[in-house]
Design an enzyme around this catalytic site. Sequence first.
Site, PDB file in Angstrom:
ATOM      1  N   SER A  47       0.827  -1.202   0.000  1.00 35.52           N
ATOM      2  CA  SER A  47       0.000   0.000   0.000  1.00 35.52           C
ATOM      3  C   SER A  47       0.863   1.254   0.000  1.00 35.52           C
ATOM      4  O   SER A  47       0.534   2.244  -0.667  1.00 35.52           O
ATOM      5  CB  SER A  47      -0.929   0.010   1.212  1.00 35.52           C
ATOM      6  OG  SER A  47      -1.881  -1.028   1.110  1.00 35.52           O
ATOM      7  N   LYS A  54       0.797   6.883  -6.667  1.00 37.40           N
ATOM      8  CA  LYS A  54      -0.355   7.729  -6.997  1.00 37.40           C
ATOM      9  C   LYS A  54      -0.030   9.199  -6.756  1.00 37.40           C
ATOM     10  O   LYS A  54      -0.390  10.061  -7.559  1.00 37.40           O
ATOM     11  CB  LYS A  54      -1.593   7.341  -6.182  1.00 37.40           C
ATOM     12  CG  LYS A  54      -2.203   6.019  -6.547  1.00 37.40           C
ATOM     13  CD  LYS A  54      -2.625   5.969  -7.991  1.00 37.40           C
ATOM     14  CE  LYS A  54      -1.886   4.855  -8.688  1.00 37.40           C
ATOM     15  NZ  LYS A  54      -1.829   4.853 -10.101  1.00 37.40           N
ATOM     16  N   GLN A  98      -6.842   3.941   0.845  1.00 41.34           N
ATOM     17  CA  GLN A  98      -6.121   2.743   0.433  1.00 41.34           C
ATOM     18  C   GLN A  98      -6.547   1.539   1.263  1.00 41.34           C
ATOM     19  O   GLN A  98      -6.535   1.585   2.484  1.00 41.34           O
ATOM     20  CB  GLN A  98      -4.611   2.978   0.561  1.00 41.34           C
ATOM     21  CG  GLN A  98      -3.766   1.811   0.155  1.00 41.34           C
ATOM     22  CD  GLN A  98      -3.950   1.425  -1.299  1.00 41.34           C
ATOM     23  OE1 GLN A  98      -4.126   2.262  -2.156  1.00 41.34           O
ATOM     24  NE2 GLN A  98      -3.917   0.140  -1.569  1.00 41.34           N
TER      25      GLN A  98
END
Length: 143
Positions: A47, A54, A98
């Site tokens: 993650s 991102k 997330q």
Amino acid sequence: MAAEIIDGKAFAAKVREKVATQVARLKADHGLVPGLAVVLVGEDPASQVYVRSKGKQTVECGMNSYEHKLEATTSEADLLALIARLNADAAVHGILVQLPLPTKTSSSTRLTRQRMLTAFIFPMSACWARGRKAWCPARRWAV
């Protein structure tokens, strides 16, 4: 039908270029800089990599990126309070929480706020570029 080999990196670069162009147009036409808030609860290594990626891609496309890293012990109430604050923030146009969430905060059925995203893809950005007031959920466009 014959199989076609797709160059994923080249395809992704073209998508990012299209998004950057549309973001620039949105800035020029409406004075709006899209903002993506990413919330990471805990320290799941995969993650962390995804969230970092991102954030980098968001900035490269000319958008604002807001990362919120919370401890794994964060309560569900605190997480939902952060999401409420992000929903009220005019600079934030999308929120990506997330997954997976730590079990203590994994009430993901309640995480369905107005600007919540489950993916970050080109058609969603196209909504921004068209000046739509309604949010276009990424899940709707998923294949």
